[in-house]
Design a protein around this motif. Structure first.
Motif, PDB file in Angstrom:
ATOM      1  N   GLY A   1       0.886  13.620 -14.893  1.00 42.58           N
ATOM      2  CA  GLY A   1      -0.220  13.646 -15.847  1.00 42.58           C
ATOM      3  C   GLY A   1      -0.949  12.344 -16.069  1.00 42.58           C
ATOM      4  N   ILE A   2      -0.688  11.320 -15.247  1.00 39.34           N
ATOM      5  CA  ILE A   2      -1.408  10.050 -15.363  1.00 39.34           C
ATOM      6  C   ILE A   2      -2.567  10.060 -14.363  1.00 39.34           C
ATOM      7  N   PRO A   3      -3.821  10.019 -14.812  1.00 35.27           N
ATOM      8  CA  PRO A   3      -4.947  10.011 -13.871  1.00 35.27           C
ATOM      9  C   PRO A   3      -5.062   8.660 -13.165  1.00 35.27           C
ATOM     10  N   THR A   4      -5.134   8.675 -11.841  1.00 36.53           N
ATOM     11  CA  THR A   4      -5.325   7.440 -11.069  1.00 36.53           C
ATOM     12  C   THR A   4      -6.634   7.541 -10.300  1.00 36.53           C
ATOM     13  N   HIS A   5      -7.107   6.385  -9.833  1.00 40.38           N
ATOM     14  CA  HIS A   5      -8.366   6.414  -9.080  1.00 40.38           C
ATOM     15  C   HIS A   5      -8.152   6.717  -7.598  1.00 40.38           C
ATOM     16  N   MET A   6      -6.916   6.913  -7.169  1.00 44.98           N
ATOM     17  CA  MET A   6      -6.628   7.221  -5.782  1.00 44.98           C
ATOM     18  C   MET A   6      -7.158   8.606  -5.414  1.00 44.98           C
ATOM     19  N   ILE A   7      -7.784   8.690  -4.248  1.00 48.95           N
ATOM     20  CA  ILE A   7      -8.282   9.975  -3.743  1.00 48.95           C
ATOM     21  C   ILE A   7      -7.440  10.442  -2.568  1.00 48.95           C
ATOM     22  N   SER A   8      -7.303   9.599  -1.545  1.00 49.26           N
ATOM     23  CA  SER A   8      -6.548  10.005  -0.366  1.00 49.26           C
ATOM     24  C   SER A   8      -6.100   8.790   0.442  1.00 49.26           C
ATOM     25  N   ASP A   9      -5.102   9.010   1.253  1.00 44.36           N
ATOM     26  CA  ASP A   9      -4.593   7.983   2.157  1.00 44.36           C
ATOM     27  C   ASP A   9      -5.565   7.823   3.324  1.00 44.36           C
TER      28      ASP A   9
ATOM     29  N   ASP B   1      -5.036   4.720   6.079  1.00 46.13           N
ATOM     30  CA  ASP B   1      -4.238   4.169   7.163  1.00 46.13           C
ATOM     31  C   ASP B   1      -3.141   3.294   6.571  1.00 46.13           C
ATOM     32  N   GLU B   2      -2.464   2.529   7.399  1.00 49.19           N
ATOM     33  CA  GLU B   2      -1.300   1.771   6.933  1.00 49.19           C
ATOM     34  C   GLU B   2      -1.629   0.798   5.815  1.00 49.19           C
ATOM     35  N   ASN B   3      -2.843   0.252   5.790  1.00 45.90           N
ATOM     36  CA  ASN B   3      -3.194  -0.768   4.804  1.00 45.90           C
ATOM     37  C   ASN B   3      -4.238  -0.332   3.784  1.00 45.90           C
ATOM     38  N   SER B   4      -4.716   0.916   3.864  1.00 40.62           N
ATOM     39  CA  SER B   4      -5.870   1.295   3.050  1.00 40.62           C
ATOM     40  C   SER B   4      -5.749   2.681   2.435  1.00 40.62           C
ATOM     41  N   PHE B   5      -6.393   2.843   1.275  1.00 37.91           N
ATOM     42  CA  PHE B   5      -6.566   4.180   0.720  1.00 37.91           C
ATOM     43  C   PHE B   5      -7.944   4.313   0.090  1.00 37.91           C
ATOM     44  N   LEU B   6      -8.415   5.549  -0.001  1.00 37.53           N
ATOM     45  CA  LEU B   6      -9.717   5.850  -0.585  1.00 37.53           C
ATOM     46  C   LEU B   6      -9.551   6.060  -2.079  1.00 37.53           C
ATOM     47  N   ALA B   7     -10.465   5.503  -2.865  1.00 36.01           N
ATOM     48  CA  ALA B   7     -10.331   5.576  -4.317  1.00 36.01           C
ATOM     49  C   ALA B   7     -11.678   5.847  -4.975  1.00 36.01           C
ATOM     50  N   LYS B   8     -11.602   6.440  -6.151  1.00 36.02           N
ATOM     51  CA  LYS B   8     -12.789   6.613  -6.979  1.00 36.02           C
ATOM     52  C   LYS B   8     -13.279   5.240  -7.432  1.00 36.02           C
ATOM     53  N   LYS B   9     -14.586   5.040  -7.391  1.00 30.41           N
ATOM     54  CA  LYS B   9     -15.152   3.781  -7.868  1.00 30.41           C
ATOM     55  C   LYS B   9     -15.124   3.787  -9.394  1.00 30.41           C
TER      56      LYS B   9
ATOM     57  N   LYS C   1       0.831  -1.198   0.000  1.00 27.98           N
ATOM     58  CA  LYS C   1       0.000   0.000   0.000  1.00 27.98           C
ATOM     59  C   LYS C   1       0.869   1.254   0.000  1.00 27.98           C
ATOM     60  N   LYS C   2       1.941   1.242   0.780  1.00 31.34           N
ATOM     61  CA  LYS C   2       2.835   2.398   0.864  1.00 31.34           C
ATOM     62  C   LYS C   2       3.495   2.684  -0.482  1.00 31.34           C
ATOM     63  N   VAL C   3       3.952   1.639  -1.156  1.00 31.65           N
ATOM     64  CA  VAL C   3       4.594   1.798  -2.459  1.00 31.65           C
ATOM     65  C   VAL C   3       3.573   2.278  -3.498  1.00 31.65           C
ATOM     66  N   THR C   4       2.374   1.712  -3.464  1.00 29.17           N
ATOM     67  CA  THR C   4       1.331   2.108  -4.412  1.00 29.17           C
ATOM     68  C   THR C   4       0.991   3.581  -4.283  1.00 29.17           C
ATOM     69  N   ILE C   5       0.777   4.033  -3.055  1.00 30.06           N
ATOM     70  CA  ILE C   5       0.473   5.445  -2.819  1.00 30.06           C
ATOM     71  C   ILE C   5       1.602   6.332  -3.356  1.00 30.06           C
TER      72      ILE C   5
END
Length: 235
Positions: free
Chosen positions: A66-74, A76-84, A52-56
């Protein structure tokens, strides 16, 4: 995050996807590790946190380029919020060096630098073992429209350039990797993850693995190698 209070939308080999709202999901990285289409599997404490840390880290880097990702925000240690997003049923594979199934498929030795990056596709289907699929079949089966497929390849090669240049400064070779993309409101987003689970990273001097091949090939302690990769990229 109290997972039990949220609707589980999907559970894969390495992640769980929870519904956060109508338009957002929570991506939870598990400690489970698998290889050979699930034939080999274990749970290794700390693996999910590292991935998760590397992905973020990489998603933020790519967003800035300039690459759009579905990530919205961090979260916790194992999770992030993402666009559906609606996940496109393809894995987009980029290869810079010969390794893994590519060597077996063509009967060539490991570690040869390719003349130019190769983009391949596999069908996301666990029951079929994620078989390779060519561009013409993708279009003939109408898995995606041609303009979307062109965008996937464009993004994949741009990501390859960004990550390869960054890792070269850390004396790391980006050998190959797989990407997943999704669509929301007719826009394509990079989705899922970019981590030592989904990439091959080699030390430039020793050609030693800093990725899941350590587990696949019983070449040492997985967490030690993943942690070394994290230290090398300074996160």
């Amino acid at each position: 995050m109290k997972n039990g209070e949220m609707k589980l939308l999907y559970e894969g080999k390495a992640k769980k996807i929870y519904e956060s709202s109508l338009d957002e999901v929570i991506i939870y990285f598990k400690d489970d590790v698998t290889a050979f289409n699930g034939e080999k599997k274990d749970s290794i404490i700390g693996k999910g946190k590292i991935n998760k840390k590397v992905t973020i880290f990489f998603f933020k880097m790519l967003e800035e380029k300039g690459i759009p990702t579905h990530m919205i925000s961090d979260i916790d240690e194992n999770s992030f919020l993402a666009k559906k997003v609606e996940i496109i049923p393809l894995e987009v594979i980029v290869r810079n060096y010969t390794a893994g199934s590519f060597c077996k498929r063509y009967g060539i030795e490991k570690g040869i630098k390719l003349e130019k990056p190769i983009v391949e596709y596999s069908l996301k289907n666990d029951d079929l073992g994620d078989p390779m699929i060519c561009r013409n079949v993708v279009l003939s089966l109408r898995l995606v429209k041609e303009n979307v497929l062109n965008k996937l390849e464009y993004y994949a090669l741009k990501i390859n350039n960004i990550l390869s240049n960054f890792l070269e400064e850390k004396n790391i070779i980006l050998v190959d990797y797989k990407l997943e993309f999704g669509i929301s409101n007719n826009k394509v987003y990079l989705a899922d993850e970019i981590s030592p689970d989904t990439c091959r990273f080699w030390d430039k001097d020793t050609m030693e693995s800093l990725d899941k091949d350590v587990y696949r090939e019983d070449k040492g302690d997985l967490i030690d190698k993943y942690s070394e990769f994290v230290r090398r990229i300074n996160i």
